[in-house]
Enzyme design. Structure first.
Site, PDB file in Angstrom:
ATOM      1  N   TYR A 177     -23.925  19.110  50.608  1.00 18.70           N
ATOM      2  CA  TYR A 177     -23.992  17.756  50.050  1.00 18.70           C
ATOM      3  C   TYR A 177     -22.627  17.055  50.171  1.00 18.70           C
ATOM      4  O   TYR A 177     -21.706  17.575  50.779  1.00 18.70           O
ATOM      5  CB  TYR A 177     -24.510  17.808  48.608  1.00 18.70           C
ATOM      6  CG  TYR A 177     -25.900  18.415  48.546  1.00 18.70           C
ATOM      7  CD1 TYR A 177     -26.940  17.877  49.316  1.00 18.70           C
ATOM      8  CD2 TYR A 177     -26.165  19.544  47.786  1.00 18.70           C
ATOM      9  CE1 TYR A 177     -28.211  18.449  49.303  1.00 18.70           C
ATOM     10  CE2 TYR A 177     -27.441  20.127  47.771  1.00 18.70           C
ATOM     11  CZ  TYR A 177     -28.448  19.571  48.536  1.00 18.70           C
ATOM     12  OH  TYR A 177     -29.699  20.144  48.533  1.00 18.70           O
ATOM     13  N   ARG A 229     -19.157  24.340  42.002  1.00 22.78           N
ATOM     14  CA  ARG A 229     -19.940  25.239  42.855  1.00 22.78           C
ATOM     15  C   ARG A 229     -19.633  24.954  44.327  1.00 22.78           C
ATOM     16  O   ARG A 229     -19.516  23.796  44.733  1.00 22.78           O
ATOM     17  CB  ARG A 229     -21.441  25.057  42.600  1.00 22.78           C
ATOM     18  CG  ARG A 229     -22.247  26.222  43.206  1.00 22.78           C
ATOM     19  CD  ARG A 229     -23.709  26.221  42.818  1.00 22.78           C
ATOM     20  NE  ARG A 229     -24.231  27.580  42.921  1.00 22.78           N
ATOM     21  CZ  ARG A 229     -25.496  27.889  43.172  1.00 22.78           C
ATOM     22  NH1 ARG A 229     -26.394  26.932  43.311  1.00 22.78           N
ATOM     23  NH2 ARG A 229     -25.880  29.140  43.252  1.00 22.78           N
TER      24      ARG A 229
END
Length: 375
Positions: A177, A229
């Site tokens: 992403y 993350r």
């Protein structure tokens, strides 16, 4: 009675900011495609989380998008406007009422956003490089001021998480992403302050971290977790290698984060390139930074012994994803000495019993190999 060999899984854990977890097991963040059309959290989604929040010490939610042009999935709940605070609060409250800490995962999908989910189909990224999946749109390269605006959006969604009663946020810098798109030499071809060298490709991820932390310092009255993350490697060439990731985790470790969370499908997966080391990626990362920042491991943990083996690497916290969809009572069964009753395959007739929303159930059933399913 817990079998003594699993006692370690149930030791409390205290983060440096004082927030304490009752045990070492966390619900991993997983997309469930089940929110309402208007971006609010649905009843079925809330019930799904309630069912899985009773045994774990912390729940990391599915990601919420921080900008209108950051929506990555249909049925993804929204966090990009103040109108969404009551919806976010409903989710945080439902999780915390079961005794778990609630952490909101925040993200922007970048070039992975389907054009029909973003305003005017205007898909954006670090550079005009499409994702390598077939049919992916070529994104528009973000301008400097748009980048600054998205960084601000990460902060604003953090403020909403605080107001909604979450215990923390997890910055989603993994799975291809937008944050990862800026760090990756595959998707970031910029030659300004946001790209070029490895150091410059770190600018955006670190700017997001700093903005989020600044908002926490300003708005949080109680201790509030900030985690990050990341995916250790990319298949693309050029792409993020294990060597790049070690530079990333070194930089993140200097930012005084509460934890770093590795995103891998299998805990024991080994590096593709960038290091001469035959150990698993998680073991390498744990050795590199584990004495400075807590690392959350994850990936294909199904049985109590799988978890035990993972903890023997020295990792302090373990996120469980698919297995807690298959058996929401996993933690309680180990705690009560019933680990032999753990179910490790999904039964096709158990959707209702497992409180799995229709869109997630359909996704699981239509994606061969994602979940172990009983035939």
């Amino acid at each position: 009675m817990t079998n003594p060999k699993y006692d370690g899984l149930f030791k409390p854990f205290t983060f440096s900011n004082g927030i304490q977890l009752d045990n070492r097991i966390i619900l991993a963040p997983m997309t469930n495609y089940s929110s309402n059309e208007d971006g609010t959290v649905s009843d079925s989604e809330v019930n799904y989380y309630i069912r899985r929040s009773k045994g774990v010490s912390m729940v990391i939610t599915a990601c919420t998008y921080v900008s209108a042009n950051g929506k990555g999935f249909s049925g993804e709940f929204a966090g990009h406007t103040d109108e969404m605070i009551p919806s976010l609060k409903r989710l945080a409250t439902a999780i915390k009422e079961q005794g778990a800490k609630a952490v909101l995962q925040i993200f922007h999908g970048g070039c992975m956003c389907p054009p029909d989910l973003v305003p005017n189909g205007d898909v954006v990224s670090a550079s005009a490089v499409p994702a390598e999946q077939e049919g992916s749109p070529t994104p528009r390269e973000l301008t400097d001021s748009e980048i600054e605006s998205i960084i601000h959006d990460f902060g604003e969604t953090t403020r909403r998480a605080i107001e909604a009663g979450f215990d923390g946020v997890e910055i989603h810098g993994a799975n291809g992403y937008l944050i990862q798109q800026f760090f990756s030499p595959h998707s970031n071809h910029r030659e300004d302050r946001w790209g070029g060298s490895l150091e410059k490709r770190l600018t955006f991820p670190l700017a997001v971290v700093n903005e989020v932390k600044k908002v926490v310092d300003t708005h949080a009255k109680d201790p509030f977790l900030v985690g990050y993350r990341f995916s250790p490697e990319e298949p693309e060439t050029p792409g993020i290698t294990m060597k790049d990731t070690l530079a990333l985790v070194d930089a993140l470790t200097n930012e005084n984060l509460d934890y770093l969370h590795v995103s891998v499908l299998d805990f024991w997966s080994k590096p593709r390139r960038g290091v001469e080391d035959t150990r698993s990626r998680i073991e390498i990362i744990q050795e590199r930074i584990g004495d400075r920042v807590p690392v959350i491991g994850v990936g294909s943990i199904y049985t109590a012994d799988d978890a035990l083996k993972a903890f023997e690497t020295g990792i302090p916290l373990l996120a469980i994803g698919r297995e807690l969809i298959i058996d929401p009572d996993w933690v309680q069964k180990i705690k009560e000495g019933r680990e032999n009753e753990i179910i490790t395959k999904l039964n096709r007739d158990d959707q209702e019993k497992l409180v799995i929303p229709d869109p997630l159930w359909q996704a699981i059933m239509n994606t061969p190999g994602w979940f172990p399913i009983e035939d």
